[in-house]
Write an enzyme that holds these catalytic residues in place. Structure first.
Site, PDB file in Angstrom:
ATOM      1  N   HIS A 117       0.803  -1.230   0.000  1.00  0.00           N
ATOM      2  CA  HIS A 117       0.000   0.000   0.000  1.00  0.00           C
ATOM      3  C   HIS A 117       0.840   1.287   0.000  1.00  0.00           C
ATOM      4  CE1 HIS A 117      -3.463  -2.562   0.967  1.00  0.00           C
ATOM      5  NE2 HIS A 117      -2.789  -3.053   2.007  1.00  0.00           N
TER       6      HIS A 117
HETATM    7  O1  RIB Z   1      -5.319  -0.217   4.532  1.00  0.00           O
HETATM    8  C1  RIB Z   1      -3.924  -0.173   4.386  1.00  0.00           C
HETATM    9  C2  RIB Z   1      -3.325   0.881   5.237  1.00  0.00           C
HETATM   10  O2  RIB Z   1      -3.551   0.588   6.606  1.00  0.00           O
HETATM   11  C3  RIB Z   1      -1.793   0.974   5.093  1.00  0.00           C
HETATM   12  O3  RIB Z   1      -1.385   2.288   5.330  1.00  0.00           O
HETATM   13  C4  RIB Z   1      -1.309   0.077   6.193  1.00  0.00           C
HETATM   14  O4  RIB Z   1       0.003   0.433   6.648  1.00  0.00           O
HETATM   15  C5  RIB Z   1      -2.312   0.381   7.267  1.00  0.00           C
HETATM   16  O5  RIB Z   1      -1.911   1.568   7.925  1.00  0.00           O
END
Ligand code: RIB
Ligand code: CA
Length: 314
Positions: free
Chosen positions: A243
């Site tokens: 992500h």
């Molecule tokens: O949904 C994914 C996000 O949530 C990313 O930033 C992961 O690190 C968590 O913080």
């Protein structure tokens, strides 16, 4: 490099946050003014410790690290040890940090920096819940027109949510801060699950990092070995979505991404859909367009960029 881009990273490490931080610290195009810890994946004492572990791993112990908010603006904290492990950085064994924290609170650092730097020169890169940003905008609304851009990881439309069917973690944890941020009139670029789910940590991509043979490369591979297991099982795919590094990669190579300018609002009240990013992707309303919503990435180039940049570290 003369025209380096001034950025503040706001983060809740998290293995994916850690790789995003390394990517930023490795890239001479970016000038990291400071890294702010927020409670999210794990509680605040762990997120500020994890930021410093990552900075020391990169031998960037002079990076300024600030402690931010320990809980969302209105709601109780919801954490994600079930994804990231008890420490938030499970997978690689790193020593406890020795570098100091800055005395100033992260919210005050954000306010002071935006007011002190030239107008429209600071980009906020948010990798976790938007609590620090929401608090800063509430305490000093005059910073909003001075912020160049916010590039954030969060939300989801075509991919739904990852905490509830409707809500992605970062927005779910602090929907009130997200709503304040999206309504502040600041140019925003959003990296939702719609694009991060197209950036999967396949074994070949993880092995490319491990093959760097450096402490950073091996640690990054070990983090991803651990981090991907949850999503592989959940989605039944090879590899998990990576992500947060998309936020930094967008600043470095925006051409890797595709998206469109749309209206996004945040559900803050409904027990069923709280934290949902209500993204008007098909322009069915005439609500003002307040965010560029990214849906596509050149995943091979994204992972090549990460591996190439992380190779600068020992
Ligand atoms: O949904 C994914 C996000 O949530 C990313 O930033 C992961 O690190 C968590 O913080
Ligand atoms: Ca994160």
């Amino acid at each position: 490099m003369t025209n380096r881009r001034d950025i503040i990273i706001d983060t809740d490490p998290g293995q994916d946050d850690a790789i995003a931080i390394l990517l930023a610290l490795a890239s001479s195009e970016l000038n990291v003014l400071g890294i702010c810890a927020v409670a999210g994946n794990v509680p605040l004492p762990l997120t500020h410790s994890n930021i410093r572990k990552v900075c020391e791993l990169a031998q960037k112990q002079h990076t300024k690290v600030y402690v931010g908010c320990e809980k969302p603006m209105k709601r109780n904290l919801f954490t994600a040890e079930y994804v990231h492990g008890e420490t938030g950085l499970n997978g690689a064994q790193l020593p406890e940090p020795t570098m100091a924290l800055q005395d100033q609170h992260a919210v005050d650092f954000i306010i002071e920096t935006v007011l002190a730097q030239p107008d429209q020169s600071v980009t906020l890169c948010t990798l976790g819940p938007l609590t620090n940003i929401g608090q800063a905008l509430t305490k000093a609304p005059q910073i909003a027109p001075r912020i160049k851009q916010i590039v954030m990881m969060g939300g989801g439309l075509f991919e739904g949510g990852n905490v509830t069917p409707a809500a992605e973690f970062n927005v779910y944890v602090d929907p009130d801060a997200a709503s304040i941020t999206f309504n502040a009139g600041i140019p925003m670029v959003v990296m939702p699950l719609d694009v991060t789910h197209k950036a999967l940590t396949t074994s070949a991509r993880i092995e490319a990092l491990r093959s760097l043979g450096t402490k950073v490369g091996v640690a990054a591979a070990e983090w991803l070995d651990f981090f991907e297991r949850f999503d592989e099982e959940k989605y039944g795919i090879e590899g998990g979505p990576l992500h947060d590094p998309n936020v930094i990669a967008y600043l470095l190579k925006p051409e890797l991404y595709k998206g469109r300018h749309i209206n996004v609002e945040i559900e803050t009240d409904s027990p069923l859909t709280v934290g949902m990013t209500v993204a008007d992707y098909w322009h069915v309303t005439d609500k003002p367009k307040n965010a560029v919503w990214i849906t596509d990435v050149n995943a091979d180039s994204f992972f090549e960029l990460i591996t190439e940049r992380l190779a600068v570290f020992k």
